[in-house]
Structures are given as structure tokens and as C-alpha cells.
Design a protein around this motif. Sequence first.
Motif, mmCIF file in Angstrom:
data_model
loop_
_atom_site.group_PDB
_atom_site.id
_atom_site.type_symbol
_atom_site.label_atom_id
_atom_site.label_comp_id
_atom_site.label_asym_id
_atom_site.label_seq_id
_atom_site.Cartn_x
_atom_site.Cartn_y
_atom_site.Cartn_z
ATOM 1 N N LYS B 97 -20.223 -25.146 -34.630
ATOM 2 C CA LYS B 97 -20.774 -25.342 -33.285
ATOM 3 C C LYS B 97 -19.687 -25.845 -32.350
ATOM 4 O O LYS B 97 -19.511 -25.323 -31.251
ATOM 5 C CB LYS B 97 -21.922 -26.351 -33.349
ATOM 6 N N THR B 98 -18.943 -26.856 -32.807
ATOM 7 C CA THR B 98 -17.878 -27.415 -31.978
ATOM 8 C C THR B 98 -16.846 -26.347 -31.633
ATOM 9 O O THR B 98 -16.387 -26.250 -30.493
ATOM 10 C CB THR B 98 -17.196 -28.584 -32.711
ATOM 11 N N ALA B 100 -17.308 -23.068 -31.436
ATOM 12 C CA ALA B 100 -17.884 -22.125 -30.473
ATOM 13 C C ALA B 100 -17.827 -22.717 -29.069
ATOM 14 O O ALA B 100 -17.482 -22.029 -28.100
ATOM 15 C CB ALA B 100 -19.320 -21.794 -30.860
ATOM 16 N N GLN B 101 -18.138 -24.021 -28.951
ATOM 17 C CA GLN B 101 -18.127 -24.679 -27.641
ATOM 18 C C GLN B 101 -16.714 -24.728 -27.072
ATOM 19 O O GLN B 101 -16.495 -24.445 -25.892
ATOM 20 C CB GLN B 101 -18.708 -26.090 -27.757
ATOM 21 N N ILE B 103 -14.300 -22.704 -27.728
ATOM 22 C CA ILE B 103 -13.907 -21.348 -27.338
ATOM 23 C C ILE B 103 -14.451 -21.023 -25.947
ATOM 24 O O ILE B 103 -13.737 -20.523 -25.083
ATOM 25 C CB ILE B 103 -14.405 -20.309 -28.364
ATOM 26 N N ALA B 104 -15.729 -21.339 -25.719
ATOM 27 C CA ALA B 104 -16.338 -21.049 -24.418
ATOM 28 C C ALA B 104 -15.611 -21.794 -23.304
ATOM 29 O O ALA B 104 -15.330 -21.233 -22.239
ATOM 30 C CB ALA B 104 -17.818 -21.431 -24.439
ATOM 31 N N LEU B 105 -15.275 -23.074 -23.565
ATOM 32 C CA LEU B 105 -14.597 -23.876 -22.542
ATOM 33 C C LEU B 105 -13.181 -23.357 -22.290
ATOM 34 O O LEU B 105 -12.732 -23.271 -21.144
ATOM 35 C CB LEU B 105 -14.556 -25.354 -22.978
ATOM 36 N N LYS B 107 -12.037 -20.274 -22.838
ATOM 37 C CA LYS B 107 -12.105 -18.958 -22.179
ATOM 38 C C LYS B 107 -12.218 -19.135 -20.673
ATOM 39 O O LYS B 107 -11.561 -18.454 -19.893
ATOM 40 C CB LYS B 107 -13.328 -18.184 -22.695
ATOM 41 N N ASP B 108 -13.072 -20.095 -20.272
ATOM 42 C CA ASP B 108 -13.279 -20.344 -18.852
ATOM 43 C C ASP B 108 -11.996 -20.854 -18.203
ATOM 44 O O ASP B 108 -11.616 -20.404 -17.127
ATOM 45 C CB ASP B 108 -14.411 -21.358 -18.658
ATOM 46 N N GLU B 111 -9.518 -18.024 -17.774
ATOM 47 C CA GLU B 111 -9.856 -17.142 -16.654
ATOM 48 C C GLU B 111 -9.514 -17.788 -15.318
ATOM 49 O O GLU B 111 -9.013 -17.129 -14.404
ATOM 50 C CB GLU B 111 -11.343 -16.769 -16.702
#
Lengths: 238, 118
Positions: B97-98, B100-101, B103-105, B107-108, B111
Motif C-alpha cells: 500500500k505504501t 502504491a501511494q 508511486i502516485a505521489l 508520478k504527480d 509531471e
Amino acid sequence: MKSIAVIIPAYNESKSIADVIAEIKDAIPDSKIVVVNDCSTDNTEQVVKGLGETVLSLPHNLGIGGAVQTGLRYARDNGYQIAVQVDGDGQHIAGEIEKLEGPIKKGEADVVIGSRFLGVGEFKSTFARRVGIKLISMVNSILTSTKITDNTSGFRAYNRNAISFLSEHYPQDYPEPVAVVELHRNKFKIAEVPVLMRERQGGTSSIGAISSIYYMIKVLVASTIAFSRSPVSKSKGE
Amino acid sequence: MPSPIQIISVLVSILLIVVVLSLIRQRRLREEYSILWIAGSLVLIVFSVWRNLVDIIADLVGVAYAPAILLLIGIFFGVLMFLHITVVVSKQSDENKTLAQEIALLKDRLEELEKQKN
């Protein structure tokens, strides 16, 4: 000092998300909108990007708890003083966010929950769900010695301390009611304010009608176990 | 003179230990998770070699039918192993879970940085 981040967990909300975002921008123009896309199979991500807002896309589905925590981490890492959690399905009314912020800005609470059951407006629900909500409310109110009427409400505001704490310790299963108990155990002040909510525009509740009794039992067990845990040390650290 | 079943059970127990050890050597089983398996195999060997042990324990705890002790120990070991595995899985799903979180942060952020560069 940046002020407020509005966290919107979203799973397949492409139909409602644009309206939700527009409403929030209208109500609090200086807020930072952060949509957490919980690995939607529709084009939620593209819709949000098209509007030019921040979208955090999870590589796999984490469920509501993991999604909200991602947004809280974003708020922590980027120095936001207040984080507000708003559902992506249009159930919550952006104009009511002010009411959630009030007690936090006045320093009266660390966490504010928007409640459907504190007297503003009517809220229709099935009998089984009403009983379940009542029972959870009773148990959580006893455990936290604070009257909390709407434990499953995902319409909440957090101050900086609560953001830091929940970034590290947000419950994954039944996050809304369990977070209430865990926050209380770690000496956070929780307050409830009455808010209006809409009937949902799109999507379905994460809790089906048939499984609501099963859900209630699981929540009660999880809440009680959460209560029995000793507080996390250094809980209020910045 | 050992009976055939005794020889078989000793052999099977030794085989189990050999398999566990070779899995660890091939790095297909982490040492951390193998302790229970090694301990379990050793217990099996002790019971296979020392046949009277079952009777002695049965006497001690008052079990009339001695072989039931073997079943009990087997089930106990199985439950322990299962519990151990669920603990490991829970830990992994938390770490997952950590990740995945993060990765999302990230990626942002990436960008955002790319946008600034252009």
C-alpha cells in the motif's frame, strides 16, 4: 503558508467528478483540489487532468482508506494547514465545507466530521442501515466519550497535526469509523457539525443493503480492537 | 529392529528438511520464514526415531489413544504455520500500500516538474 487541500477519493466517478470539482472551486476558490484516482477503470483520470487539477493515480486499487491516505500524504508533504475530505460522487455539498473548517480555524478541534444526523435536513435510509448506524454511533460514542452521530461520514476536515498523524496511521479497513476511535486514542479532539448532504448522483455506496449487518459487526469489532491499542508514541509530532 | 513405517517416516522427515534447506540455498525461501519449517521437520524426525515418545506424552497428558497426539501436534503445527503466513501477508500488503501511494505521489511530482521544464 498554504491553506486548504480538498481531497477527493474517486473510483469510477467520471460522470460526477467534473461537477464536484466545479462546485468546490466555486465555493472555495483558493483551495487546492487533489483527486485520488483509485485505479478507476473509466476515464476519471483524464477528466480531472482535462480540468487542469491535480490527480494522484494509484497503480492498483487500494480501497477508500488507502486512497484518502494518499491525499493526506500529499497535503502533509506540500505543507497544507487544513485538509478536507469530500466524496467524488457529488453527495457532499461544497458550500458546507466552510462549516467543517470553522472549528479547526478557531482551534476548537483537530478533526471535524460533517454529520447528516445532527438535525439539518432529512436523510432517508433503509431500516437495517439506520439500526447499524445507530449501533456504531452508540459504541463509538462510548469508546471516545464524545457524541459522534455520523461515524461513516466521509465528509471531514483535518488540521495539520491530524494530517501528519493519519499520513502514517490511517486504517485500511472500515477507515471512517475506525479512524474516529484511533484519533481519539491518540488524543486528537474530534468535533461534529451538522451538514446537508445530497442523495448520491452517481455510483453506489461502498456498503450494499444486504451486507450492512455484516458490515456493522465488522466495524464494531474493528472499533473495539482499535480502542484496545495503546496510543502511538509521538502521536502529535509535526 | 525398526519397523518399515518407522524407516519411511524418518526418510520423509529427512527429505522435508533437505527440501527446506535447498529452497533456502536457492533463495526461493527466505531464512526469516523458514525457521518454523525447519523446527517442524526436526520435531517430525524426533517422533520418527523415538517411537515411545508418543506413548510417553499420551500418558503424561492423559490421552487414551496415543496416535491422536500425532494428529494434534500436526494440526497445531499447521495452524501455527497458517497464522505465520497471514502475518507475513498482512505485512506485505501494508508495505505494498505504501509503495502504491509513493508511486502516485512521485508520478504527480514528475509531471509537475516536466510541465515546469517546458
